[in-house]
Design an enzyme around this catalytic site. Structure first.
Site, PDB file in Angstrom:
ATOM      1  N   CYS A 265     -11.361  -8.338  15.680  1.00 40.05           N
ATOM      2  CA  CYS A 265     -10.329  -8.437  14.639  1.00 40.05           C
ATOM      3  C   CYS A 265     -10.767  -7.752  13.343  1.00 40.05           C
ATOM      4  CB  CYS A 265     -10.018  -9.900  14.341  1.00 40.05           C
ATOM      5  SG  CYS A 265      -8.738 -10.067  13.071  1.00 40.05           S
TER       6      CYS A 265
ATOM      7  N   LYS B 257      -3.253   4.819   6.996  1.00 37.85           N
ATOM      8  CA  LYS B 257      -3.514   5.368   8.330  1.00 37.85           C
ATOM      9  C   LYS B 257      -3.453   6.889   8.313  1.00 37.85           C
ATOM     10  CE  LYS B 257      -1.394   1.219  10.176  1.00 37.85           C
ATOM     11  NZ  LYS B 257      -0.979   0.630   8.889  1.00 37.85           N
TER      12      LYS B 257
ATOM     13  N   CYS C 123      -9.318 -12.436  18.339  1.00 34.64           N
ATOM     14  CA  CYS C 123      -9.944 -11.266  18.963  1.00 34.64           C
ATOM     15  C   CYS C 123     -11.283 -11.047  18.302  1.00 34.64           C
ATOM     16  CB  CYS C 123      -9.092 -10.023  18.752  1.00 34.64           C
ATOM     17  SG  CYS C 123      -7.374 -10.283  19.175  1.00 34.64           S
TER      18      CYS C 123
ATOM     19  N   ARG D  34       7.172   0.152   1.906  1.00 32.38           N
ATOM     20  CA  ARG D  34       7.032  -0.927   2.877  1.00 32.38           C
ATOM     21  C   ARG D  34       5.847  -1.812   2.527  1.00 32.38           C
ATOM     22  NH1 ARG D  34       5.500   4.019   4.350  1.00 32.38           N
ATOM     23  NH2 ARG D  34       3.910   4.423   5.925  1.00 32.38           N
TER      24      ARG D  34
ATOM     25  N   ASP E 135     -12.063  -0.360  12.801  1.00 29.95           N
ATOM     26  CA  ASP E 135     -12.348  -0.375  11.364  1.00 29.95           C
ATOM     27  C   ASP E 135     -13.792  -0.777  11.052  1.00 29.95           C
ATOM     28  OD1 ASP E 135      -9.790   0.400  10.570  1.00 29.95           O
ATOM     29  OD2 ASP E 135      -9.046  -1.661  10.690  1.00 29.95           O
TER      30      ASP E 135
ATOM     31  N   CYS F 239      -4.083 -17.554  14.921  1.00 29.92           N
ATOM     32  CA  CYS F 239      -3.780 -16.777  16.124  1.00 29.92           C
ATOM     33  C   CYS F 239      -3.993 -17.692  17.315  1.00 29.92           C
ATOM     34  CB  CYS F 239      -4.710 -15.588  16.265  1.00 29.92           C
ATOM     35  SG  CYS F 239      -4.461 -14.353  14.987  1.00 29.92           S
TER      36      CYS F 239
ATOM     37  N   ARG G 152       0.816  -1.205   0.000  1.00 31.09           N
ATOM     38  CA  ARG G 152       0.000   0.000   0.000  1.00 31.09           C
ATOM     39  C   ARG G 152       0.849   1.254   0.000  1.00 31.09           C
ATOM     40  NH1 ARG G 152      -3.505  -0.185   4.862  1.00 31.09           N
ATOM     41  NH2 ARG G 152      -4.853  -1.340   3.474  1.00 31.09           N
ATOM     42  N   TYR G 153       1.887   1.218   0.779  1.00 28.92           N
ATOM     43  CA  TYR G 153       2.752   2.398   0.906  1.00 28.92           C
ATOM     44  C   TYR G 153       3.944   2.248  -0.033  1.00 28.92           C
ATOM     45  CZ  TYR G 153       0.120   3.425   5.183  1.00 28.92           C
ATOM     46  OH  TYR G 153      -0.867   3.710   6.086  1.00 28.92           O
TER      47      TYR G 153
ATOM     48  N   ARG H  44      -9.080  -8.032  10.565  1.00 30.74           N
ATOM     49  CA  ARG H  44      -8.749  -8.928   9.454  1.00 30.74           C
ATOM     50  C   ARG H  44      -9.521 -10.236   9.584  1.00 30.74           C
ATOM     51  NH1 ARG H  44      -2.811  -8.398   9.398  1.00 30.74           N
ATOM     52  NH2 ARG H  44      -3.153  -6.312   8.605  1.00 30.74           N
TER      53      ARG H  44
ATOM     54  N   ASP I   5      -7.680   4.204  10.002  1.00 29.86           N
ATOM     55  CA  ASP I   5      -7.180   3.506   8.813  1.00 29.86           C
ATOM     56  C   ASP I   5      -8.272   3.684   7.762  1.00 29.86           C
ATOM     57  OD1 ASP I   5      -5.369   2.065   7.299  1.00 29.86           O
ATOM     58  OD2 ASP I   5      -5.019   0.586   8.879  1.00 29.86           O
TER      59      ASP I   5
END
Ligand SMILES: *Cc1c(COP(=O)(O)O)cnc(C)c1O
Ligand code: SF4
Length: 425
Positions: A134, A339, A131, A118, A295, A127, A114-115, A136, A332
């Site tokens: 989450c 972000k 969570c 990076r 999000d 995981c 995206r950037y 994602r 985000d």
């Protein structure tokens, strides 16, 4: 911190060796409603609701994290992060599977670019704990397994071919669910790519399964510096002696630790809870990095607060506590914009002579600008260290002849184009 597991018969006979062994923690994760009933109390109605919620995203809770939850309090901030909720089945129009367009910005499965400099490399969808908030969740827990070595190699290859990438963020799922050997394969392959300057890992392991942060793991990680790790504490009661030890091991291995919290309704959406959290983090040598606005992922609206809550929290942190404790509050951007920092306004007014600011106490101050406001390039050549550099965003306005950035959908420009077509321009 009061520990509750003494009360639960389930773990009464577990030996300390087992308890402290992350493989035991992984193997004994709470993944079904029947397991959950052994550690928490809930009504038959609640049972049904939990069951419906867990259809949306797999449940897994490490025994360690389970013992930190209050067994009789459905609003326990730790329990709300771990136990499914029927509200997860409610999907709002504004929500989507992939609000950050991580897949649209993905040249390969498991890699998001995206950037400019990076990339995000997802190495597993597993995981130790899933969570409930989450972001994602379209990906996390899909197979509860690592990505195939082939996919990982394709990602590594992409990074090798893109010389503009200088920073790789390894995430998932949780990279520390991988065995040391697989993780080392990834780190060493990245280390061999000469244009990479730093590596990063995003992990919730120190919070949800601190037993995983073994001396052996840290000895291995130490070989891949400069390596930065960001973890994900959301509430001060997550900072236990075990979590503290895990963080200490990582920091002692020379790995700077940061924290990314998510602003969560009813969990940490209070300036004083957040202040306690960030101050405790500094005590365990973890530097608050980001506070995320929750999000627009499907089924998590019950965790969302208005953006203004985050701004208010930063208002009550900045100046009131150590600057080191203050994270950057970010939204985000839905659609993959990345972000975007948001926060209180401190600049009140501004002339060419003075900038007028207000501080955290509400005092209004002036900063007198220098008489000579000119800037000249010293021709030092440092900018030439950025080859094939393309100006982005407002940089284009500052550095190029360009006088405006105009959205594609701009109506006035469409009209101009039409006028041109009819030869009237
Ligand atoms: C968050 C994120 C990064 C890293 O962002 P930083 O602001 O550099 O920490 C990189 N890639 C993607 C896709 C991200 O979401
Ligand atoms: S640890 Fe991260 S990826 Fe895993 S469930 Fe939690 S928020 Fe999602």
């Amino acid at each position: 911190m009061r520990r509750h597991y003494q009360k639960t018969s389930l773990y009464k006979n577990v030996t300390p060796e087992d308890w402290n062994d992350w493989k035991w923690q992984m193997a004994n994760r709470i993944t079904s409603i029947e397991d959950l009933e052994q550690v928490l109390s809930f009504s038959p109605d609640e049972r049904q609701d939990i069951n419906r919620g867990l259809q949306r995203l797999r449940m897994a809770i490490t025994p360690y994290y389970a013992t930190l939850m209050k067994p009789d309090d459905p609003d326990c901030p730790l329990r709300r992060q771990a136990v499914p909720n029927i509200l997860e089945t409610r999907i709002k129009n504004s929500e989507s599977r992939d609000p950050l367009h991580e897949e649209k910005d993905s040249p390969l499965p498991g890699l998001t670019h995206r950037y400019p400099d990076r990339v995000l490399l997802l190495v597993t969808d597993q995981c130790s704990m899933y969570c409930r908030h989450c972001t994602r969740r379209r990906f996390a827990g899909q197979t509860d397994q690592a990505l195939s070595i082939n996919k990982i190699k394709m990602g590594l290859n992409y990074i090798k071919q893109h010389k503009e990438i200088r920073d790789v963020l390894i995430s998932g799922g949780d990279p520390f669910c991988l065995p040391d050997q697989r993780l080392e394969f990834i780190l060493s392959s990245l280390k061999d790519i000469k244009h990479l300057e730093i590596l990063r890992i995003g992990t919730r392991t120190p919070v949800v399964m601190p037993q995983r942060i073994t001396e052996e793991l840290c000895t291995m990680l130490k070989r891949y510096q400069p390596l930065y790790i960001n973890t994900h504490f959301n509430h001060p009661t997550e900072i236990t002696a075990e979590a503290e030890l895990a963080c200490a091991r990582l920091v002692d291995a020379g790995i700077p630790l940061g924290n990314q919290s998510v602003l969560l309704k009813g969990i940490n959406d209070c300036p004083y809870i957040m202040k306690k959290l960030v101050q405790r983090l500094l005590q365990i040598r973890v530097r608050p990095y980001y506070l995320y606005q929750c999000d627009l992922s499907e089924g998590i609206e019950h965790f969302r607060t208005p953006v203004s809550r985050g701004i208010e929290i930063i208002e009550m942190l900045r100046g009131h506590t150590s600057g080191l404790a203050v994270p950057t509050f970010v939204v985000d951007a839905p659609g993959g914009g990345g972000k975007i920092p948001v926060g209180p306004q401190y600049q009140i007014s501004n002339s060419s002579e003075k900038t007028i600011l207000r501080n955290y106490e509400g005092v209004i101050c002036t900063y007198t600008e220098p008489e000579d406001k000119s800037h000249t390039c010293r021709n030092c050549g440092i900018c030439e260290d950025f080859p094939e550099y393309e100006y982005r965003g407002l940089e284009q306005l500052y550095r190029e002849e360009r006088i405006a950035l105009i959205p594609k959908s701009n109506v006035r420009m469409k009209r101009r184009a039409m006028n041109n077509e009819f030869g009237q321009a």
